[in-house]
Write a protein that holds these residues in place. Sequence first.
Motif, PDB file in Angstrom:
ATOM      1  N   GLY A 201       0.817  -1.204   0.000  1.00  0.00           N
ATOM      2  CA  GLY A 201       0.000   0.000   0.000  1.00  0.00           C
ATOM      3  C   GLY A 201       0.851   1.254   0.000  1.00  0.00           C
ATOM      4  N   ALA A 202       1.922   1.240   0.803  1.00  0.00           N
ATOM      5  CA  ALA A 202       2.827   2.389   0.836  1.00  0.00           C
ATOM      6  C   ALA A 202       3.501   2.593  -0.520  1.00  0.00           C
ATOM      7  CB  ALA A 202       3.873   2.194   1.932  1.00  0.00           C
ATOM      8  N   ALA A 203       3.918   1.500  -1.150  1.00  0.00           N
ATOM      9  CA  ALA A 203       4.567   1.608  -2.462  1.00  0.00           C
ATOM     10  C   ALA A 203       3.608   2.189  -3.497  1.00  0.00           C
ATOM     11  CB  ALA A 203       5.061   0.230  -2.906  1.00  0.00           C
ATOM     12  N   ILE A 204       2.357   1.753  -3.463  1.00  0.00           N
ATOM     13  CA  ILE A 204       1.361   2.288  -4.400  1.00  0.00           C
ATOM     14  C   ILE A 204       1.158   3.779  -4.165  1.00  0.00           C
ATOM     15  CG2 ILE A 204      -1.093   2.232  -5.011  1.00  0.00           C
ATOM     16  CD1 ILE A 204      -1.007  -0.800  -4.411  1.00  0.00           C
ATOM     17  N   GLY A 205       1.039   4.157  -2.895  1.00  0.00           N
ATOM     18  CA  GLY A 205       0.832   5.562  -2.578  1.00  0.00           C
ATOM     19  C   GLY A 205       1.997   6.447  -2.981  1.00  0.00           C
ATOM     20  N   LEU A 206       3.204   5.897  -2.939  1.00  0.00           N
ATOM     21  CA  LEU A 206       4.391   6.679  -3.279  1.00  0.00           C
ATOM     22  C   LEU A 206       4.652   6.739  -4.783  1.00  0.00           C
ATOM     23  CD1 LEU A 206       6.828   5.457  -0.489  1.00  0.00           C
ATOM     24  CD2 LEU A 206       6.027   7.805  -0.793  1.00  0.00           C
ATOM     25  N   LEU A 207       4.422   5.634  -5.462  1.00  0.00           N
ATOM     26  CA  LEU A 207       4.843   5.525  -6.856  1.00  0.00           C
ATOM     27  C   LEU A 207       3.773   5.942  -7.853  1.00  0.00           C
ATOM     28  CD1 LEU A 207       6.749   2.116  -6.637  1.00  0.00           C
ATOM     29  CD2 LEU A 207       7.702   4.429  -6.566  1.00  0.00           C
ATOM     30  N   TYR A 208       2.520   5.917  -7.432  1.00  0.00           N
ATOM     31  CA  TYR A 208       1.439   6.229  -8.363  1.00  0.00           C
ATOM     32  C   TYR A 208       0.637   7.424  -7.851  1.00  0.00           C
ATOM     33  CZ  TYR A 208       2.581   1.652 -10.218  1.00  0.00           C
ATOM     34  OH  TYR A 208       3.249   0.580 -10.747  1.00  0.00           O
ATOM     35  N   ASN A 209       0.379   8.326  -8.742  1.00  0.00           N
ATOM     36  CA  ASN A 209      -0.386   9.520  -8.397  1.00  0.00           C
ATOM     37  C   ASN A 209      -1.875   9.208  -8.543  1.00  0.00           C
ATOM     38  OD1 ASN A 209      -0.950  12.130  -7.675  1.00  0.00           O
ATOM     39  ND2 ASN A 209      -0.621  12.963  -9.729  1.00  0.00           N
ATOM     40  N   LEU A 210      -2.429   8.586  -7.527  1.00  0.00           N
ATOM     41  CA  LEU A 210      -3.825   8.182  -7.591  1.00  0.00           C
ATOM     42  C   LEU A 210      -4.735   9.407  -7.608  1.00  0.00           C
ATOM     43  CD1 LEU A 210      -3.890   5.260  -4.984  1.00  0.00           C
ATOM     44  CD2 LEU A 210      -3.698   5.105  -7.464  1.00  0.00           C
ATOM     45  N   PRO A 211      -5.808   9.361  -8.387  1.00  0.00           N
ATOM     46  CA  PRO A 211      -6.779  10.461  -8.346  1.00  0.00           C
ATOM     47  C   PRO A 211      -7.309  10.651  -6.927  1.00  0.00           C
ATOM     48  CG  PRO A 211      -7.228   8.970 -10.179  1.00  0.00           C
ATOM     49  CD  PRO A 211      -6.176   8.305  -9.339  1.00  0.00           C
ATOM     50  N   ARG A 212      -7.546  11.893  -6.569  1.00  0.00           N
ATOM     51  CA  ARG A 212      -7.991  12.186  -5.207  1.00  0.00           C
ATOM     52  C   ARG A 212      -9.273  11.444  -4.819  1.00  0.00           C
ATOM     53  NH1 ARG A 212      -5.305  16.068  -2.495  1.00  0.00           N
ATOM     54  NH2 ARG A 212      -3.812  17.335  -3.650  1.00  0.00           N
TER      55      ARG A 212
ATOM     56  N   MET B 295       3.077  11.665   2.249  1.00  0.00           N
ATOM     57  CA  MET B 295       4.481  11.918   2.579  1.00  0.00           C
ATOM     58  C   MET B 295       5.301  12.370   1.371  1.00  0.00           C
ATOM     59  SD  MET B 295       5.518   8.755   5.076  1.00  0.00           S
ATOM     60  CE  MET B 295       5.270   8.830   6.847  1.00  0.00           C
ATOM     61  N   ARG B 296       4.738  12.259   0.183  1.00  0.00           N
ATOM     62  CA  ARG B 296       5.540  12.492  -1.024  1.00  0.00           C
ATOM     63  C   ARG B 296       6.108  13.901  -1.100  1.00  0.00           C
ATOM     64  NH1 ARG B 296       2.152  10.112  -6.007  1.00  0.00           N
ATOM     65  NH2 ARG B 296       0.575  11.435  -5.049  1.00  0.00           N
ATOM     66  N   SER B 297       5.379  14.866  -0.571  1.00  0.00           N
ATOM     67  CA  SER B 297       5.860  16.244  -0.663  1.00  0.00           C
ATOM     68  C   SER B 297       6.968  16.552   0.338  1.00  0.00           C
ATOM     69  CB  SER B 297       4.695  17.219  -0.437  1.00  0.00           C
ATOM     70  OG  SER B 297       4.128  17.019   0.848  1.00  0.00           O
ATOM     71  N   ALA B 298       7.103  15.708   1.368  1.00  0.00           N
ATOM     72  CA  ALA B 298       8.070  15.992   2.428  1.00  0.00           C
ATOM     73  C   ALA B 298       9.309  15.104   2.366  1.00  0.00           C
ATOM     74  CB  ALA B 298       7.402  15.839   3.798  1.00  0.00           C
ATOM     75  N   LEU B 299       9.191  13.917   1.748  1.00  0.00           N
ATOM     76  CA  LEU B 299      10.297  12.966   1.739  1.00  0.00           C
ATOM     77  C   LEU B 299      10.513  12.420   0.336  1.00  0.00           C
ATOM     78  CD1 LEU B 299       9.440  10.821   4.903  1.00  0.00           C
ATOM     79  CD2 LEU B 299      11.250  12.530   4.742  1.00  0.00           C
ATOM     80  N   SER B 300      11.728  11.943   0.088  1.00  0.00           N
ATOM     81  CA  SER B 300      11.977  11.228  -1.155  1.00  0.00           C
ATOM     82  C   SER B 300      11.261   9.884  -1.107  1.00  0.00           C
ATOM     83  CB  SER B 300      13.476  11.004  -1.345  1.00  0.00           C
ATOM     84  OG  SER B 300      13.969  10.089  -0.376  1.00  0.00           O
ATOM     85  N   HIS B 301      11.015   9.320  -2.286  1.00  0.00           N
ATOM     86  CA  HIS B 301      10.345   8.024  -2.339  1.00  0.00           C
ATOM     87  C   HIS B 301      11.137   6.968  -1.569  1.00  0.00           C
ATOM     88  CE1 HIS B 301       7.796   8.964  -6.184  1.00  0.00           C
ATOM     89  NE2 HIS B 301       7.521   9.741  -5.165  1.00  0.00           N
ATOM     90  N   ARG B 302      12.453   7.002  -1.713  1.00  0.00           N
ATOM     91  CA  ARG B 302      13.289   5.999  -1.044  1.00  0.00           C
ATOM     92  C   ARG B 302      13.180   6.115   0.471  1.00  0.00           C
ATOM     93  NH1 ARG B 302      19.506   5.283  -2.709  1.00  0.00           N
ATOM     94  NH2 ARG B 302      18.435   4.484  -4.563  1.00  0.00           N
ATOM     95  N   SER B 303      13.244   7.343   0.987  1.00  0.00           N
ATOM     96  CA  SER B 303      13.181   7.537   2.438  1.00  0.00           C
ATOM     97  C   SER B 303      11.825   7.113   2.993  1.00  0.00           C
ATOM     98  CB  SER B 303      13.449   9.003   2.785  1.00  0.00           C
ATOM     99  OG  SER B 303      14.752   9.381   2.402  1.00  0.00           O
ATOM    100  N   ALA B 304      10.762   7.520   2.310  1.00  0.00           N
ATOM    101  CA  ALA B 304       9.427   7.167   2.783  1.00  0.00           C
ATOM    102  C   ALA B 304       9.206   5.663   2.723  1.00  0.00           C
ATOM    103  CB  ALA B 304       8.373   7.892   1.951  1.00  0.00           C
ATOM    104  N   LEU B 305       9.660   5.035   1.644  1.00  0.00           N
ATOM    105  CA  LEU B 305       9.484   3.589   1.517  1.00  0.00           C
ATOM    106  C   LEU B 305      10.294   2.854   2.579  1.00  0.00           C
ATOM    107  CD1 LEU B 305       7.835   1.801  -0.360  1.00  0.00           C
ATOM    108  CD2 LEU B 305       9.870   1.484  -1.763  1.00  0.00           C
ATOM    109  N   LEU B 306      11.468   3.380   2.907  1.00  0.00           N
ATOM    110  CA  LEU B 306      12.281   2.780   3.962  1.00  0.00           C
ATOM    111  C   LEU B 306      11.557   2.843   5.306  1.00  0.00           C
ATOM    112  CD1 LEU B 306      14.944   1.564   4.985  1.00  0.00           C
ATOM    113  CD2 LEU B 306      15.814   3.905   5.237  1.00  0.00           C
ATOM    114  N   ILE B 307      10.939   3.978   5.599  1.00  0.00           N
ATOM    115  CA  ILE B 307      10.221   4.137   6.863  1.00  0.00           C
ATOM    116  C   ILE B 307       9.061   3.149   6.951  1.00  0.00           C
ATOM    117  CG2 ILE B 307       8.742   5.713   8.168  1.00  0.00           C
ATOM    118  CD1 ILE B 307      10.548   7.993   7.108  1.00  0.00           C
ATOM    119  N   TRP B 308       8.289   3.046   5.878  1.00  0.00           N
ATOM    120  CA  TRP B 308       7.170   2.093   5.887  1.00  0.00           C
ATOM    121  C   TRP B 308       7.676   0.651   5.904  1.00  0.00           C
ATOM    122  CZ3 TRP B 308       2.103   2.999   6.708  1.00  0.00           C
ATOM    123  CH2 TRP B 308       1.672   4.324   6.640  1.00  0.00           C
ATOM    124  N   GLY B 309       8.826   0.407   5.269  1.00  0.00           N
ATOM    125  CA  GLY B 309       9.403  -0.933   5.298  1.00  0.00           C
ATOM    126  C   GLY B 309       9.825  -1.337   6.701  1.00  0.00           C
ATOM    127  N   VAL B 310      10.436  -0.409   7.430  1.00  0.00           N
ATOM    128  CA  VAL B 310      10.818  -0.684   8.820  1.00  0.00           C
ATOM    129  C   VAL B 310       9.573  -0.956   9.667  1.00  0.00           C
ATOM    130  CG1 VAL B 310      11.819   0.341  10.899  1.00  0.00           C
ATOM    131  CG2 VAL B 310      12.974   0.608   8.695  1.00  0.00           C
TER     132      VAL B 310
END
Length: 228
Positions: free
Chosen positions: A18-29, A142-157
């Motif tokens: 779910g986190a990966a989808i939210g970060l990588l795809y710009n889902l319609p609001r 989180m996309r506006s505040a963090l890079s995709h890698r950093s955000a994905l790392l946080i959700w991965g942890v």
Amino acid sequence: MLTALWYGLGTAVPLFLGAAIGLLYNLPRPVLAGLMAFGAGAMVAAVSTELFAPAFADQGLWAAGGALMLGTVVYVVADRVIENMLGPAALGWALMLGALLDGVPENAALGTTLAAGSGGIVLLVAVAVGNIPEAVAGAASMRSALSHRSALLIWGVTAVLLVAVVVVVTAFADSLPEAGIPLIQAFAGGATIAVIADSLMPEAYREGGWWVGICTSLGFLVAFALGA
């Protein structure tokens, strides 16, 4: 122990995906709003049937209610601190905090269920259904505040931590006090209610409008039916 690992992955993998989808795809609001509302409905079902009801039956109103309110207060205070620190970027962190505050007790309850040999599939499904939209919405915010890698790392942890909770609690379930798990479940229920009221539903309504109520009821119905 292998079963506990698989069950832990069953809750953590949907969160990470779910986190990966939210970060990588710009889902319609509207889609994002619908997912948040659906997740809120599923979480309502999980609280009422899988978290608070067992605690109430085992410990009674005062103990279970106290644990429920404690979970609510902990989330609300932590969410307020995050909001004051981060401002508009706080929603994603608030949803991740919610994933931890309700996910850790839920996964602990799942571990004790496995240790007791009673399956745990109902709780597993309820947690997995709620994790996906919660993570999609949180990571997207989180996309506006963090890079995709950093955000994905946080959700991965976060996901790894949830797996570890199931495995560790399953291994040491016999050492836990008898009243511990029901109260942990009630605590998780309180945190979940606060996540729904403070983060998920306000944002879902703001982004989606009146029709998100339908998605909420649908999420409740699906989660309840899976647990019936």
